[in-house]
Enzyme design. Structure first.
Site, PDB file in Angstrom:
ATOM      1  NE  ARG A 128      -3.638   2.610   1.222  1.00 57.69           N
ATOM      2  CZ  ARG A 128      -4.677   2.643   2.050  1.00 57.69           C
ATOM      3  NH1 ARG A 128      -5.132   1.539   2.598  1.00 57.69           N
ATOM      4  NH2 ARG A 128      -5.269   3.784   2.326  1.00 57.69           N
TER       5      ARG A 128
ATOM      6  NE  ARG B  21      -7.714   3.074  -1.933  1.00 56.89           N
ATOM      7  CZ  ARG B  21      -7.962   3.811  -0.868  1.00 56.89           C
ATOM      8  NH1 ARG B  21      -8.310   3.252   0.261  1.00 56.89           N
ATOM      9  NH2 ARG B  21      -7.913   5.116  -0.940  1.00 56.89           N
TER      10      ARG B  21
ATOM     11  CG  ASP C 229      -8.919   0.914   2.335  1.00 59.13           C
ATOM     12  OD1 ASP C 229      -8.220   1.275   3.288  1.00 59.13           O
ATOM     13  OD2 ASP C 229      -9.881   1.566   1.889  1.00 59.13           O
TER      14      ASP C 229
ATOM     15  CG  ASP D 191     -11.387   1.093   5.916  1.00 56.15           C
ATOM     16  OD1 ASP D 191     -10.284   1.609   6.137  1.00 56.15           O
ATOM     17  OD2 ASP D 191     -12.048   1.290   4.872  1.00 56.15           O
TER      18      ASP D 191
END
Ligand code: ROI
Length: 174
Positions: free
Chosen positions: A98, A108, A111, A113
């Site tokens: 990343r 990207r 990710d 989260d």
């Protein structure tokens, strides 16, 4: 005097909490990026899997001049505090190439989260929980619903109600 008694208290070991992690990738074999990230997350000794959604194909939200995404949601039990979990997830994002850019919402490789952490609301400079914007993101809500249909989200309410107000926006289960 030298004492044989330990001078530090044993670290407090809490009960595991459930956390939900959103996974997304739109570069360098997205499906493989997601699969590898899942393996790395579950390699952690203080994390165990509760459920993993299907993989979903989704057109980019935000700038359209980037590839489509692969998305999924993972539910875990963890003993890690939320910030330690964030640090761990960011280390996996970095391992998987990343590149953090000044520009927001760009393509990207990975990710990760934290969407939800127990039933907590967290407001820290590095971390906001529930994840901001999740109520408008079909690529978060639908995979989440697949693995936790009865979920109620702090501040936002019933997941099933949120879904009723969130169009699919091209989301497809793979
Ligand atoms: N769009 C989709 N479809 N999936 C994502 O995971 C995703 N992640 C992002 C932005 C750039 C907002 N768009 C996305 O960070």
């Amino acid at each position: 005097m030298i004492s044989s008694q330990p001078t530090t208290a044993a670290p407090h070991v809490g009960a595991p909490v459930i956390a939900y992690i959103g996974l997304g990738s739109n570069l360098q074999e997205p499906q493989q990026q997601i699969a590898l990230a899942r393996t790395r997350i579950l390699d952690h000794p203080e994390i165990s899997e509760v459920a993993f959604s299907s993989l979903y194909h989704s057109p980019p939200m935000g700038p359209q001049d980037q590839p489509d995404y692969c998305n999924a949601v993972l539910a875990i039990y963890t003993l890690l505090p939320a910030i330690a979990l964030l640090d761990f997830l960011q280390s996996i994002e970095n391992q998987q190439g990343r590149v953090r850019q000044a520009q927001r919402w760009v393509a990207r490789t990975l990710d990760l989260d934290i969407l939800l952490y127990a039933d907590q609301k967290i407001q820290l400079p590095r971390l906001t929980i529930p994840h901001p914007g999740m109520a408008e993101r079909a690529f978060v809500l639908y995979p989440l619903y697949e693995i936790a249909p009865d979920l109620s989200i702090p501040e936002l309410g019933e997941l099933s109600q949120l879904l009723n107000h969130c169009p699919l926006n091209g989301l497809q289960r793979i």
